[in-house]
Write an enzyme that holds these catalytic residues in place. Structure first.
Site, PDB file in Angstrom:
ATOM      1  N   HIS A  45       0.791  -1.224   0.000  1.00  0.00           N
ATOM      2  CA  HIS A  45       0.000   0.000   0.000  1.00  0.00           C
ATOM      3  C   HIS A  45       0.830   1.284   0.000  1.00  0.00           C
ATOM      4  O   HIS A  45       0.335   2.340   0.383  1.00  0.00           O
ATOM      5  CB  HIS A  45      -0.984   0.013   1.177  1.00  0.00           C
ATOM      6  CG  HIS A  45      -1.969  -1.111   1.111  1.00  0.00           C
ATOM      7  ND1 HIS A  45      -1.699  -2.342   1.677  1.00  0.00           N
ATOM      8  CD2 HIS A  45      -3.187  -1.208   0.533  1.00  0.00           C
ATOM      9  CE1 HIS A  45      -2.735  -3.140   1.461  1.00  0.00           C
ATOM     10  NE2 HIS A  45      -3.654  -2.484   0.764  1.00  0.00           N
ATOM     11  N   ASN A  68       5.425  14.746  -4.582  1.00  0.00           N
ATOM     12  CA  ASN A  68       6.331  15.575  -5.383  1.00  0.00           C
ATOM     13  C   ASN A  68       5.717  16.920  -5.753  1.00  0.00           C
ATOM     14  O   ASN A  68       6.349  17.750  -6.379  1.00  0.00           O
ATOM     15  CB  ASN A  68       6.808  14.836  -6.636  1.00  0.00           C
ATOM     16  CG  ASN A  68       5.689  14.467  -7.585  1.00  0.00           C
ATOM     17  OD1 ASN A  68       4.551  14.903  -7.452  1.00  0.00           O
ATOM     18  ND2 ASN A  68       6.018  13.633  -8.550  1.00  0.00           N
ATOM     19  N   SER A  97       5.745   2.772   8.767  1.00  0.00           N
ATOM     20  CA  SER A  97       4.421   2.738   8.148  1.00  0.00           C
ATOM     21  C   SER A  97       3.695   4.065   8.259  1.00  0.00           C
ATOM     22  O   SER A  97       3.791   4.763   9.270  1.00  0.00           O
ATOM     23  CB  SER A  97       3.567   1.647   8.804  1.00  0.00           C
ATOM     24  OG  SER A  97       4.112   0.382   8.535  1.00  0.00           O
TER      25      SER A  97
END
Length: 139
Positions: A45, A68, A97
């Site tokens: 994920h 970005n 995570s």
């Protein structure tokens, strides 16, 4: 793709480079132009957008998001890639995570705590955590 790369489907890989012995978990998206160094692991994920370079022996935890587009004009760049910024991750970097990594540079031998948001360059090895991520202790 390098030798002995393991990809667990389903995932989306677009014109990226994966070094030797890279592992990519399920439900990962790696966009065009991303480079992942040898022996790095990307868990399920996670999203790695274009203009990201990940070093060797790195660990990217579950649900890590790379960004970005900084919304510099108060809105998304709208697909104008000239407005996107680069991210460079050094070697032996572990990202916990659900961390979010904005366009920054992270030096070698860094640990980013789970759920952290990295908003500035990290130039000193150590453990960083929080929002924004701050040095917890040196390594």
């Amino acid at each position: 793709m390098g030798a002995d790369v393991k990809i667990v489907e389903p995932c989306n890989l677009y014109e990226c480079e994966l070094g030797d012995e890279v592992f990519v978990g399920p439900f990962v998206e790696i966009q065009r132009g991303v480079k992942v160094g040898a022996k790095s692991r990307i868990q399920s994920h996670s999203f790695i957008c274009s203009l990201v370079d990940i070093g060797e022996n790195c660990f990217i935890g579950h649900g890590v998001m790379f960004v970005n587009d900084l919304f510099k004009e108060g809105k998304p760049a709208g697909g104008d890639s000239t407005k996107y910024k680069e991210t460079k991750i050094g070697n032996c970097v572990s990202i916990g995570s659900n961390a979010t990594i904005l366009p920054v540079e992270i030096c070698d031998d860094v640990v980013i705590g789970a759920g952290s948001v990295v908003t500035k360059n990290i130039v000193k090895s150590g453990i960083y955590a929080g929002n924004p991520a701050q040095l917890i202790r040196e390594l």
